[in-house]
Design an enzyme around this catalytic site. Structure first.
Site, short mmCIF file in Angstrom:
data_model
loop_
_atom_site.label_atom_id
_atom_site.label_comp_id
_atom_site.label_asym_id
_atom_site.label_seq_id
_atom_site.Cartn_x
_atom_site.Cartn_y
_atom_site.Cartn_z
N PRO A 11 15.78 -61.16 6.36
CA PRO A 11 14.92 -60.10 5.83
C PRO A 11 15.00 -58.78 6.61
CG PRO A 11 13.61 -61.65 7.06
CD PRO A 11 15.02 -62.20 7.03
N ASP A 34 26.43 -53.61 3.61
CA ASP A 34 25.92 -52.72 2.58
C ASP A 34 24.64 -52.03 3.08
OD1 ASP A 34 23.84 -54.56 2.29
OD2 ASP A 34 24.57 -55.35 0.39
N LYS A 56 26.67 -49.86 -2.49
CA LYS A 56 26.51 -48.71 -3.36
C LYS A 56 25.30 -47.90 -2.90
CE LYS A 56 28.34 -50.97 -7.42
NZ LYS A 56 28.06 -51.44 -8.78
#
Length: 62
Positions: A11, A34, A56
């Site tokens: 987390p 990412d 992204k």
């Protein structure tokens, strides 16, 4: 021949990394990550470890 590990960082709290994940992260020659990674995890990488951003940007539209 090299090895590839898939390591989830949970987390986002670096205190919750498993010992095995921490060992792998600290020894890695390259890490693909990412935007969800806690930047503190990237601070654990050894000097010279190649960082490859594969996420992204939420601002990008395709």
């Amino acid at each position: 021949m090299g090895k590839v590990y898939l390591v989830g960082t949970g987390p986002g709290d670096t205190g919750l990394l498993t010992l095995k994940a921490l060992k792998i992260i600290k020894r890695a020659d390259a890490v693909i990550y990412d935007h969800l990674i806690n930047p503190e995890v990237l601070n654990l990488l050894k000097p010279g470890c190649e960082r490859i951003y594969a996420g992204k940007n939420h601002m990008c539209r395709q």
